[in-house]
Enzyme design. Structure first.
Site, short mmCIF file in Angstrom:
data_model
loop_
_atom_site.label_atom_id
_atom_site.label_comp_id
_atom_site.label_asym_id
_atom_site.label_seq_id
_atom_site.Cartn_x
_atom_site.Cartn_y
_atom_site.Cartn_z
N GLU A 68 -18.04 47.32 -53.76
CA GLU A 68 -19.30 47.85 -54.30
C GLU A 68 -19.55 47.22 -55.65
O GLU A 68 -18.66 47.17 -56.51
CB GLU A 68 -19.23 49.37 -54.45
CG GLU A 68 -20.52 49.95 -55.04
CD GLU A 68 -20.46 51.45 -55.27
OE1 GLU A 68 -21.47 52.02 -55.74
OE2 GLU A 68 -19.41 52.07 -54.99
N ASN A 77 -26.69 48.75 -55.30
CA ASN A 77 -27.52 49.95 -55.39
C ASN A 77 -29.00 49.60 -55.35
O ASN A 77 -29.44 48.65 -56.01
CB ASN A 77 -27.20 50.72 -56.67
CG ASN A 77 -25.89 51.45 -56.58
OD1 ASN A 77 -25.77 52.46 -55.90
ND2 ASN A 77 -24.88 50.95 -57.28
N GLU A 131 -27.24 50.24 -50.84
CA GLU A 131 -26.91 51.65 -51.01
C GLU A 131 -28.13 52.40 -51.55
O GLU A 131 -28.64 52.07 -52.62
CB GLU A 131 -25.74 51.83 -51.97
CG GLU A 131 -24.40 51.38 -51.41
CD GLU A 131 -23.24 51.84 -52.27
OE1 GLU A 131 -23.47 52.59 -53.23
OE2 GLU A 131 -22.10 51.44 -51.98
N ASP A 145 -25.87 56.61 -49.77
CA ASP A 145 -24.88 56.87 -50.81
C ASP A 145 -24.88 58.35 -51.20
O ASP A 145 -25.89 59.04 -51.06
CB ASP A 145 -25.21 56.01 -52.04
CG ASP A 145 -24.09 55.97 -53.05
OD1 ASP A 145 -22.94 56.29 -52.67
OD2 ASP A 145 -24.34 55.60 -54.20
N GLU A 198 -15.73 57.65 -50.90
CA GLU A 198 -15.52 57.12 -52.25
C GLU A 198 -14.83 58.16 -53.11
O GLU A 198 -14.80 59.34 -52.79
CB GLU A 198 -16.85 56.72 -52.88
CG GLU A 198 -17.80 57.87 -53.12
CD GLU A 198 -19.05 57.44 -53.86
OE1 GLU A 198 -19.03 56.35 -54.46
OE2 GLU A 198 -20.04 58.18 -53.84
#
Length: 865
Positions: free
Chosen positions: A334, A393, A425, A455, A512
């Site tokens: 990520e 993101n 995400e 997410d 996560e």
């Protein structure tokens, strides 16, 4: 040429009407009506375009008084002045006309100069009043205008220098949406309703006005009994004005203290207080105070620096690895952003991302991260590294950009990358805000080949039906959700249900924020696909992540010092200390494709084999029932030996909870009950290697370049590197500066005493804390997730006492510590300086032990209270 002002003459007598028209025609555009009914029709046509009406009283159809009553009752015409004309100049007639709303009275016969003079005077008076009212009052709500409100408050404060007052400002959240969804008339209706509530609320005991579109203000006498309940009731009344009860108002209060400020600045402070609670559920009002001011100044400093920072590449892309639970292989990463400011140092995203989301800069930031991520992916591809996807993101603001698909495609085409390499995400809450728009945009991105991740799933309020309609490929479980759910028994949690639901919907699941072995085991047990979190690896610079790829880590997580890679390249060694020869041979046969399996004969045999094959051993399988060998003692020896402490050890014995607990306490990386299958052992070896690699990553800083040779702690260079790795989740931080001295200055601190202090610091802190030698006799400790001030002092006292005891317990050794609880927006450098001030103060007083910084102003001498 400007058109003339219009005057309406209402007179039934044709001769009189013609005379008036002739008198007025030189200066005005004259309109005519024979009676009140005709006059009303003319009014409907021209409205306030008529500047003056000359009105006869005695007329057929509708007389003058009736006309006046109807006209003055209509807001559209009530402000137009009227001069009454009549044959009788009696005082009673004049008073009657004025009482009906006339502005003036003239008698017949008409005298031109008087008619023109009266007309011009009244028209000018009306225009002047209109200008004054336009400046004085807000046209829509009738409250005082911003400028006039400021003037009234200035005058009131000057007349009452001893009075205590509060300025209260309100702001309607997302007012623009009200206009967009319900239309401008509904928005105006809402604003007028709020204005009425302000008038009713002050009840003549204050002054209120309208500042901007949806921002209102009032000044009242100071009070101490403000409460959320009070403002909540007002908010409920506001929602009654709209059919959709979803209006959220926030109030900010500035208590007038500094009268040197302008009224505009006072109102700005009240508004800033209101904005500080924007989006906070159940919070309706806030006071402006010094803490808020400091935060706002900090935010302003960030805003002033952000454009320059982007141009100078101060924003750094960090990568946090994702691992496949099934085999422990590196499955992706990520992309996260850090701000390496030249003055402030490394900034946590929490310090700037929310601000960027509010001011719109987040779109530039996101595109910068996308660009840098693709640039790095292209670089890795050119170097021949295995292809792994990286998640980036996509903020709410990005979704509203109609060009989003084109922007992403252009970046991918620039670096010649496939869309599947870039996972997008999108936070769960974004889906719930505007689902139709999200579905449309994200569906388009999926058609282009992008992989979509939802997410923070579990932090919002997605219905299962909504989830079924969303165009997503991967569910990413929220960190807090993971932490709370994995603490529950399997039968009581909903994690397994979510995993099964994802399976049914053909979605992969990423967990996560995995921080403990128990969490990992639960996720493995219920079938989660991928994990990321500090248990495995923290976000790291791209150069550090590249080391994983360069060492073949795309297929398995390995230690940075190991020269071999599990399941790729040459076979690594599996060392087995197992007394059952038949069982041992079976393991060799079953695992020969994966490892070169070697026997170890007793404790000496294990240590000899480790020293001979130090960089080739993947794991050790140690039987706790091996004859003439204390398995737990052997485990402790291995974990204390620098040669083999980084090698995963799997303890084996008959399945027994107490035995397993003892093995893990002794340092085993995992436990397996006999008899076991080779495949089960293989999975545990891989899992232990994954976990152990994270700890190895933490110890990289303790290589010679970053290590103090005398204590084994970090040196100044190592401390600097370690501090840069601190993150938001580590807050609050306790920063200690320890100093070791002797009571007699002529006596020097001995090397063994320095070493003892380093050893005690390691003993009394956690593995995740940062420890280092700051100078000759000074040591720095940065303890993560610190508790209260009392706890921090207690911990410092324990360490100081332990140091004295270890150094003989006499009065000749003095150990002191200054401690600081790191404040928001502060730097480690500032905290160290404060800790030093506390230490100096303590030594000046001839005392020792731990003291906590309690100064309020940076740089001020601490009183050591």
């Amino acid at each position: 040429m400007l058109s003339q002002k219009k005057v309406l003459v209402v007179e039934d007598n044709q001769m009189n009407r013609q005379l008036l028209c002739e008198i007025l025609a030189s200066d005005y555009d004259v309109l005519e009506a024979e009676n009140g009914k005709e006059a009303l029709e003319v009014l409907k046509q021209y409205g306030e375009g008529i500047s003056l009406i000359l009105l006869d009283i005695v007329m057929p159809v509708m007389d003058g008084y009736t006309f006046l009553s109807v006209m003055k009752a209509d807001k559209a015409y009530s402000s137009i002045p009227v001069i009454v004309t009549t044959q009788n100049d009696a005082e009673s007639d004049e008073l009657s006309a004025l009482s009906h709303g006339a502005a003036d009275f003239v008698a017949k016969p008409y005298r031109p100069q008087i008619i023109l003079h009266r007309a011009a005077g009244i028209i000018n008076l009306r225009e002047t009043a209109a200008v004054v009212n336009q400046v004085k009052f807000d046209r829509l709500t009738g409250l005082y205008s911003k400028e006039f409100f400021y003037q009234l408050i200035r005058d009131a404060l000057m007349r009452n220098p001893e009075g205590q007052y509060d300025i209260i400002c309100s702001d309607i959240e997302n007012f623009k949406l009200v206009n967009d969804v319900f239309g401008a008339p509904a928005g105006d209706h809402l604003l007028c309703g709020v204005a009425r509530m302000y008038k009713e609320g002050i009840d003549g005991n204050g002054v209120c006005g309208r500042l901007n579109a949806d921002q209102f203000v009032c000044m009242i006498e100071h009070r101490r009994d403000y409460s959320d309940e009070m403002f909540q009731k007002v908010n409920e009344k506001v929602n009654e004005l709209m059919e959709a009860g979803s209006i959220a108002m926030k109030w900010g209060i500035y208590t007038v203290e500094d009268r040197e400020l302008s009224v505009e600045q006072m109102c700005d402070r009240a508004l800033l207080a209101a904005r500080s609670i924007k989006g906070q559920y159940g919070k309706y009002f806030a006071f402006y105070d010094d803490k808020l001011r400091s935060r706002l100044l900090h935010d302003q400093a960030i805003t002033d620096s952000m454009e320059e920072a982007l141009e100078e590449n101060q924003f750094q892309v960090y990568l946090q690895p994702k691992y496949r639970i099934m085999d422990g292989s590196l499955a992706g990463a990520e992309a996260l952003v850090r701000w390496d400011h030249p003055e402030w140092g490394l900034q946590s995203p929490a310090n700037f991302i929310p601000l960027f989301e509010n001011n719109g800069f987040i779109t530039k930031m996101d595109q910068y991260v996308w660009e840098k991520t693709c640039e790095k992916l292209r670089e890795w591809k050119d170097k021949g590294y295995p292809a792994i996807p990286v998640s980036v993101n996509v903020s709410r603001a990005d979704i509203y950009n109609a060009d989003l698909p084109d922007i992403l495609q252009r970046i991918l085409q620039k670096y010649k990358l496939d869309p599947s390499w870039l996972h997008l995400e999108i936070t769960e809450s974004a889906y719930t805000e505007t689902p139709s728009q999200i579905i449309e945009v994200v569906s388009r991105l999926r058609e282009l080949g992008f992989v979509i991740e939802m997410d923070d799933f579990g932090s919002g309020y997605s219905s299962l039906n909504m989830l079924n309609n969303m165009p997503i490929d991967i569910l990413k479980l929220d960190m807090k959700f993971i932490q709370s759910e994995t603490a529950k028994p399997v039968s009581q949690g909903i994690l397994k249900f979510i995993i099964n639901l994802a399976r049914w919907m053909h979605l992969s699941v990423v967990a996560e924020g995995v921080e403990t072995k128990d969490q990992l085991e639960r996720l493995r047990e219920i079938g989660c696909d991928y994990v990321q979190g500090y248990y495995f690896a923290k976000p790291m610079p791209c150069t550090e992540f590249e080391k994983l790829l360069s060492k073949g880590a795309a297929n398995s997580l390995v230690t940075e010092k190991s020269e071999t890679v599990c399941r790729t390249g040459g076979k690594s060694i599996l060392l087995i200390a197992e007394e059952d020869r038949v069982f041992r041979e079976k393991i060799k046969k079953d695992l020969e494709e994966e490892y070169q399996v070697l026997d170890a004969d007793g404790g000496d045999g294990i240590m000899d084999a480790v020293k001979e094959h130090e960089n080739e051993i993947a794991a050790v399988v140690l039987s706790l029932t091996y004859p003439e060998l204390d398995g737990c003692l052997m485990l402790k020896q291995m974990k204390e030996d620098r040669t083999c402490r980084n090698i995963p050890v799997i303890a084996a014995a008959e399945p027994d909870a107490r035995t397993e607990e003892k093995a893990l306490e002794a340092g085993a990386d995992d436990f397996i009950g006999r008899p076991f299958f080779a495949k089960s052992l293989l999975n545990r070896i891989r899992r232990a290697s994954d976990i152990n690699a994270y700890h190895m990553h933490e110890r990289v800083l303790q290589d010679e370049e970053f290590q103090d040779y005398q204590t084994g702690l970090l040196n100044r260079k190592g401390l600097k590197a370690a501090v840069k790795s601190l993150r938001e989740e580590d807050m609050p931080l306790a920063v200690y500066l320890f100093r070791l001295n002797t009571s007699e200055q002529k006596n020097n601190i001995r090397d063994e005493q320095i070493y003892e202090l380093g050893t005690i610091l390691r003993t009394y802190t956690r593995r995740s804390d940062i420890l280092g030698r700051f100078s000759g006799n000074e040591f720095l400790a940065v303890m993560k997730q610190a508790g209260s001030g009392d706890f921090i002092v207690k911990k410092g006292e324990e360490i100081c006492t332990a140091v004295k005891d270890a150094c003989g317990g006499g009065k000749d050794i003095i150990c002191s510590a200054g401690a600081v609880l790191l404040e928001e927006g502060d730097t480690i450098a500032a905290a160290i300086e404060r800790a030093g001030q506390v230490l100096n103060c303590t030594e000046t007083e001839g005392m020792e032990g731990c003291r906590l910084w309690r100064g309020e102003i940076y740089g001020q001498t601490n009183e050591c209270k």
